[in-house]
Design a protein around this motif. Sequence first.
Motif, PDB file in Angstrom:
ATOM      1  N   ILE A  86      39.652  52.196  27.730  1.00 50.46           N
ATOM      2  CA  ILE A  86      38.930  50.880  28.280  1.00 50.46           C
ATOM      3  C   ILE A  86      38.679  49.972  27.245  1.00 50.46           C
ATOM      4  CG2 ILE A  86      36.720  50.229  29.400  1.00 50.46           C
ATOM      5  CD1 ILE A  86      38.361  52.044  31.132  1.00 50.46           C
ATOM      6  N   ALA A  87      38.458  50.051  26.100  1.00 55.88           N
ATOM      7  CA  ALA A  87      38.219  49.384  25.041  1.00 55.88           C
ATOM      8  C   ALA A  87      39.414  48.557  24.532  1.00 55.88           C
ATOM      9  CB  ALA A  87      37.944  50.186  23.870  1.00 55.88           C
ATOM     10  N   HIS A  88      40.623  49.270  25.026  1.00 51.89           N
ATOM     11  CA  HIS A  88      41.968  48.526  24.757  1.00 51.89           C
ATOM     12  C   HIS A  88      42.452  47.755  25.883  1.00 51.89           C
ATOM     13  CE1 HIS A  88      42.347  51.338  21.249  1.00 51.89           C
ATOM     14  NE2 HIS A  88      42.730  50.386  20.663  1.00 51.89           N
ATOM     15  N   ASN A  89      41.843  47.816  27.004  1.00 49.82           N
ATOM     16  CA  ASN A  89      42.175  47.208  28.196  1.00 49.82           C
ATOM     17  C   ASN A  89      41.761  45.578  28.039  1.00 49.82           C
ATOM     18  OD1 ASN A  89      43.451  46.774  30.535  1.00 49.82           O
ATOM     19  ND2 ASN A  89      41.586  47.026  31.710  1.00 49.82           N
ATOM     20  N   ARG A  90      42.353  44.920  27.150  1.00 44.43           N
ATOM     21  CA  ARG A  90      41.766  43.424  27.335  1.00 44.43           C
ATOM     22  C   ARG A  90      43.308  42.676  27.357  1.00 44.43           C
ATOM     23  NH1 ARG A  90      37.879  45.298  27.403  1.00 44.43           N
ATOM     24  NH2 ARG A  90      36.017  44.761  25.957  1.00 44.43           N
ATOM     25  N   ALA A  91      43.326  41.529  27.884  1.00 42.69           N
ATOM     26  CA  ALA A  91      44.442  40.772  28.432  1.00 42.69           C
ATOM     27  C   ALA A  91      45.433  40.972  27.505  1.00 42.69           C
ATOM     28  CB  ALA A  91      43.946  39.536  28.932  1.00 42.69           C
ATOM     29  N   ARG A  92      45.289  40.433  26.386  1.00 43.00           N
ATOM     30  CA  ARG A  92      46.626  40.445  25.427  1.00 43.00           C
ATOM     31  C   ARG A  92      47.045  41.500  25.006  1.00 43.00           C
ATOM     32  NH1 ARG A  92      47.116  38.798  19.371  1.00 43.00           N
ATOM     33  NH2 ARG A  92      49.158  38.249  19.368  1.00 43.00           N
ATOM     34  N   LEU A  93      46.030  42.491  24.612  1.00 47.90           N
ATOM     35  CA  LEU A  93      46.591  43.836  24.350  1.00 47.90           C
ATOM     36  C   LEU A  93      47.416  44.409  25.446  1.00 47.90           C
ATOM     37  CD1 LEU A  93      43.553  45.086  22.264  1.00 47.90           C
ATOM     38  CD2 LEU A  93      45.793  44.398  21.547  1.00 47.90           C
ATOM     39  N   GLN A  94      46.823  44.354  26.641  1.00 48.21           N
ATOM     40  CA  GLN A  94      47.512  45.193  27.667  1.00 48.21           C
ATOM     41  C   GLN A  94      48.918  44.618  28.137  1.00 48.21           C
ATOM     42  OE1 GLN A  94      46.761  44.011  32.026  1.00 48.21           O
ATOM     43  NE2 GLN A  94      44.930  45.224  31.698  1.00 48.21           N
ATOM     44  N   GLN A  95      48.961  43.313  27.813  1.00 44.84           N
ATOM     45  CA  GLN A  95      50.175  42.925  28.203  1.00 44.84           C
ATOM     46  C   GLN A  95      51.344  43.188  27.119  1.00 44.84           C
ATOM     47  OE1 GLN A  95      50.191  41.295  31.139  1.00 44.84           O
ATOM     48  NE2 GLN A  95      52.019  40.513  31.378  1.00 44.84           N
ATOM     49  N   LEU A  96      50.840  43.199  25.951  1.00 44.99           N
ATOM     50  CA  LEU A  96      51.454  43.578  24.843  1.00 44.99           C
ATOM     51  C   LEU A  96      52.270  45.016  24.996  1.00 44.99           C
ATOM     52  CD1 LEU A  96      49.841  42.133  21.771  1.00 44.99           C
ATOM     53  CD2 LEU A  96      52.057  41.264  22.674  1.00 44.99           C
ATOM     54  N   GLN A  97      51.193  45.607  25.661  1.00 46.09           N
ATOM     55  CA  GLN A  97      51.733  47.346  25.742  1.00 46.09           C
ATOM     56  C   GLN A  97      52.735  47.305  26.728  1.00 46.09           C
ATOM     57  OE1 GLN A  97      47.401  48.785  26.313  1.00 46.09           O
ATOM     58  NE2 GLN A  97      48.129  50.536  25.176  1.00 46.09           N
ATOM     59  N   LEU A  98      52.564  46.495  27.973  1.00 43.39           N
ATOM     60  CA  LEU A  98      53.463  46.467  29.156  1.00 43.39           C
ATOM     61  C   LEU A  98      54.687  46.131  28.550  1.00 43.39           C
ATOM     62  CD1 LEU A  98      51.128  45.516  32.024  1.00 43.39           C
ATOM     63  CD2 LEU A  98      51.876  47.756  31.357  1.00 43.39           C
ATOM     64  N   LEU A  99      54.859  45.212  27.880  1.00 41.27           N
ATOM     65  CA  LEU A  99      56.173  44.464  27.221  1.00 41.27           C
ATOM     66  C   LEU A  99      56.844  45.526  26.275  1.00 41.27           C
ATOM     67  CD1 LEU A  99      54.772  40.822  26.706  1.00 41.27           C
ATOM     68  CD2 LEU A  99      56.561  41.589  28.299  1.00 41.27           C
ATOM     69  N   ARG A 100      55.926  46.048  25.530  1.00 42.38           N
ATOM     70  CA  ARG A 100      56.574  47.007  24.609  1.00 42.38           C
ATOM     71  C   ARG A 100      57.178  48.245  25.216  1.00 42.38           C
ATOM     72  NH1 ARG A 100      52.005  48.384  22.087  1.00 42.38           N
ATOM     73  NH2 ARG A 100      51.974  46.440  20.801  1.00 42.38           N
ATOM     74  N   HIS A 101      56.697  48.518  26.489  1.00 45.80           N
ATOM     75  CA  HIS A 101      57.393  49.850  27.191  1.00 45.80           C
ATOM     76  C   HIS A 101      58.019  49.227  28.226  1.00 45.80           C
ATOM     77  CE1 HIS A 101      53.950  51.869  25.154  1.00 45.80           C
ATOM     78  NE2 HIS A 101      54.613  52.896  25.455  1.00 45.80           N
ATOM     79  N   LYS A 102      58.596  47.683  28.155  1.00 42.70           N
ATOM     80  CA  LYS A 102      59.656  47.181  28.831  1.00 42.70           C
ATOM     81  C   LYS A 102      59.096  47.355  30.412  1.00 42.70           C
ATOM     82  CE  LYS A 102      63.185  47.759  25.701  1.00 42.70           C
ATOM     83  NZ  LYS A 102      64.746  48.277  25.220  1.00 42.70           N
ATOM     84  N   LEU A 103      58.045  47.307  30.721  1.00 42.94           N
ATOM     85  CA  LEU A 103      57.297  47.255  32.172  1.00 42.94           C
ATOM     86  C   LEU A 103      57.776  45.673  32.659  1.00 42.94           C
ATOM     87  CD1 LEU A 103      54.672  49.744  31.960  1.00 42.94           C
ATOM     88  CD2 LEU A 103      56.885  50.028  33.018  1.00 42.94           C
ATOM     89  N   PRO A 104      57.979  45.630  33.885  1.00 39.01           N
ATOM     90  CA  PRO A 104      57.831  43.877  34.424  1.00 39.01           C
ATOM     91  C   PRO A 104      56.543  43.519  34.275  1.00 39.01           C
ATOM     92  CG  PRO A 104      58.977  45.729  36.051  1.00 39.01           C
ATOM     93  CD  PRO A 104      58.212  46.373  34.954  1.00 39.01           C
ATOM     94  N   SER A 105      56.495  42.396  33.694  1.00 37.05           N
ATOM     95  CA  SER A 105      55.281  41.594  33.613  1.00 37.05           C
ATOM     96  C   SER A 105      55.681  39.901  33.797  1.00 37.05           C
ATOM     97  CB  SER A 105      54.695  41.610  32.222  1.00 37.05           C
ATOM     98  OG  SER A 105      55.619  41.465  31.064  1.00 37.05           O
ATOM     99  N   ALA A 106      54.683  39.129  33.841  1.00 34.06           N
ATOM    100  CA  ALA A 106      54.806  37.733  34.183  1.00 34.06           C
ATOM    101  C   ALA A 106      55.273  36.964  33.141  1.00 34.06           C
ATOM    102  CB  ALA A 106      53.399  37.111  34.362  1.00 34.06           C
ATOM    103  N   CYS A 107      55.220  37.263  31.648  1.00 36.81           N
ATOM    104  CA  CYS A 107      55.776  36.616  30.602  1.00 36.81           C
ATOM    105  C   CYS A 107      55.145  37.316  29.381  1.00 36.81           C
ATOM    106  CB  CYS A 107      55.471  35.277  30.767  1.00 36.81           C
ATOM    107  SG  CYS A 107      53.732  34.730  30.317  1.00 36.81           S
TER     108      CYS A 107
END
Length: 279
Positions: A86-107
Amino acid sequence: MNCKHILGISRSPRFSPNSEERDAAIFQAVATCLRERGAIVTTLCEDELSAVGSADLIFSMARGEAINKLLALAPNVPIINRPQSIAHNRARLQQLQLLRHKLPSACPPYAPLPSTDTEGLKALLPAWLKTNGDGETATDVRYVEAPNELLKALEEGKGRYALLMKHITGDLVKFYGVADTFFHWQYATPPDAASASFSKFGNERINGRAAGYEFDVKALQSIAATAARTIGFDIYGGDAVITAQGEIFIIDFNDWPSFSSCREEAAEAIVKHIIKYNE
């Protein structure tokens, strides 16, 4: 069931803008199901929690930073969802995590913005500005179409906005899941509906009524489950956009949503997961 005592922590109303009753309903449904299975369940709102007493397991919808820090210190007690996640579920950190694992994301996230000149910003727009907050107000997520509108929002925000995500045209889909055992999806605004069935702040109107583009539902489920494991959520929900070509883009991910359209089935799945978690 093996649990002798379960502590349930409900979400503070301030973290449930326009959704207080919906969030409370899924929480109570889970607590009731657990009691029906013989568990001793104590429930508290996160606003009431000052210390973590003895418990065999904790299920928590808490969003407050201080409360999740307190929960993270609880020794040897399983907590769903984990407070560290929960503590790490912040917009920028979350998006970076998804991108790091090559999951589809907006940008990729733009922070800071690569340009402040009008022509340079045009290539990034239209887009969504997101804070690293907890979604308490309508201005925590803002849709911007013009460079001057973006710069004005950033100036008014005074450092609040941490992420700029390019807008994707397509069908807005909401999804809900429990670990790898339960998944439900629906259009935010179905093809035969004039408006969204429910909206916190009205942002669904930007994508509008769904066109019903074909897409691989199993792929969406797999992407959502992988994102949940990546971020660290057992109980999750989020938003995705489906393009006319059937591409899937995750644009938002949340801990423990209200499951209002599938509450009964979700509560049953959550309880089964809690029981299995403690076996």
